[in-house]
Design an enzyme around this catalytic site. Structure first.
Site, mmCIF file in Angstrom:
data_model
loop_
_atom_site.group_PDB
_atom_site.id
_atom_site.type_symbol
_atom_site.label_atom_id
_atom_site.label_comp_id
_atom_site.label_asym_id
_atom_site.label_seq_id
_atom_site.Cartn_x
_atom_site.Cartn_y
_atom_site.Cartn_z
ATOM 1 N N GLU A 189 2.477 39.869 13.232
ATOM 2 C CA GLU A 189 1.558 40.845 12.654
ATOM 3 C C GLU A 189 0.996 41.828 13.678
ATOM 4 O OE1 GLU A 189 -0.858 39.777 9.153
ATOM 5 O OE2 GLU A 189 -0.611 37.715 9.851
ATOM 6 N N HIS A 200 16.653 17.511 17.761
ATOM 7 C CA HIS A 200 17.676 16.877 16.930
ATOM 8 C C HIS A 200 18.539 17.887 16.197
ATOM 9 C CE1 HIS A 200 16.143 12.703 17.364
ATOM 10 N NE2 HIS A 200 15.013 13.344 17.622
ATOM 11 N N LYS A 251 2.609 43.823 -0.714
ATOM 12 C CA LYS A 251 1.538 43.442 -1.636
ATOM 13 C C LYS A 251 1.410 44.431 -2.785
ATOM 14 C CE LYS A 251 -1.391 40.764 1.515
ATOM 15 N NZ LYS A 251 -2.716 40.674 2.185
#
Length: 358
Positions: free
Chosen positions: A242, A258, A351
């Site tokens: 951001e 892993h 948004k």
């Protein structure tokens, strides 16, 4: 996007920063020591009644309004006596009921996922608390006589992280999910004051925050956490996303050993990856060796590997130290790239488009 300049520590003077940061993101970061006491006062002034809740605390929020809950869990560690669950989405866990306290966090008060959780918590009969600056969430809470922890308006939601963290800690104590940490909060103020001086814009060119920013410039950082530093790794990556408008990722050890470790050799050839490892004394004793070996594999692939240590005596102080450091690094990175660290144009665009589909 980078402006093509060679990395320069002189670009991180206060004058240079203010030229790139006209809306004062750096000031919000440097204000963190003052925010601690204010955040605790606001939580204590909200009129939340202490009540024993065997179901523990459920924290609902998104982005910067959710990470405060995760950081609170990291600061508590094994001192938590009941479940503290973070919900990032529209729905509560199926087991949520009257024996839980649900804390709904939304800086704006209009986050649709959090509004959905507020309604769901009411339908489940759970005790509720709201933490917000206002908006629809505050109106709904007051209509239903739900306590509201008011937080200061006028900053970016991600800059209000300490209010979210302290509010979560207070709610955890009030519902019996954890002990109160008031003395640790008080002592943390002095620690953060010292660190803002050590890492701030007036600090020397070889200060830790400035040198990390220089080392990460023009890279795609992968920030590794483990145990108490996992939530902080997530915060670092989000702040780079951001504040710098740049790609960054977070990972968790030992899980990364892993699977993800296998991607560095070819991945470095596809992108300018860099690794950051966040260390803390409360990590498992084997974690230091894992960090050393993982860093060696990263360097073998030709990528830089930075190791960063928390500072402070208490667990809360150490969480806050890494939080402050990461926030400063992200602002310094933005300045080095010539990016205003406040606006996130793509987020606003998204948004608006999402609101138009209701």
């Amino acid at each position: 996007m980078s402006d093509g300049r060679a990395p320069s520590l002189s670009a991180l003077s206060r004058e240079e920063i203010e030229a790139v940061d006209p809306q004062g993101m750096l000031g919000d970061v440097l204000a963190q020591p003052l925010q601690l006491g204010d955040a605790l006062w606001r939580a204590q002034s909200a009129g939340i009644h202490a009540s024993d809740r065997p179901g523990g605390l459920i924290v609902c929020g998104m982005g910067g309004s959710a990470i405060g809950g995760e950081l609170a869990v990291a600061a508590l560690g094994d001192r938590a006596t009941r479940p503290i669950t973070i919900v990032r989405g529209y729905a509560l866990e199926s087991w949520t009921g009257p024996d839980s306290l649900v804390l709904c966090c939304s800086y704006s008060g209009d986050t649709e996922e959090t509004l959905a959780c507020f309604d769901a918590a009411g339908a489940a009969g759970a005790q509720r608390v709201v933490m917000t600056t206002g908006g629809q969430l505050a109106r709904m809470a007051r209509d239903e006589e739900v306590p509201v922890i008011g937080i200061p308006a006028g900053m970016q939601p991600r800059a209000a992280v300490l209010y979210m963290l302290i509010g979560t800690l207070e709610c955890a104590a009030l519902c019996g999910a954890a002990p109160g940490l008031h003395s640790e909060i008080d002592s943390s103020t002095a620690v953060l004051e010292r660190l803002t001086a050590e890492w701030g814009p007036e600090a020397s060119d070889d200060s830790e925050a400035k040198t990390i920013a220089i080392q990460l410039r023009a890279t795609v950082p992968v920030v590794h956490g483990a145990g108490p530093t996992t939530a902080i790794a997530r915060r670092w990556h989000a702040q780079i996303n951001e504040n710098v408008n740049a790609a960054a990722f977070w990972s968790e050890l030992p899980e990364a050993n892993h699977n993800e470790i296998g991607g560095w050799e070819r991945g470095r050839g596809l992108a300018p990856l860099a690794a950051v490892f966040l260390c803390d004394p409360d990590q498992h004793p084997r974690m230091q060796r894992r960090i050393e070996l993982t860093g060696a594999e990263v360097q073998r692939a030709g990528a830089p590997a930075l190791v960063v240590h928390s500072r402070g005596d208490s667990r809360l102080e150490r969480v806050l130290s890494l939080l402050l450091l990461g926030d400063l690094v992200s602002v310094y990175l933005a300045v080095l790239e010539g990016v205003d660290p406040t606006p996130v144009v793509s987020l606003g665009r998204f948004k608006e488009a999402l609101a138009g589909t209701r």
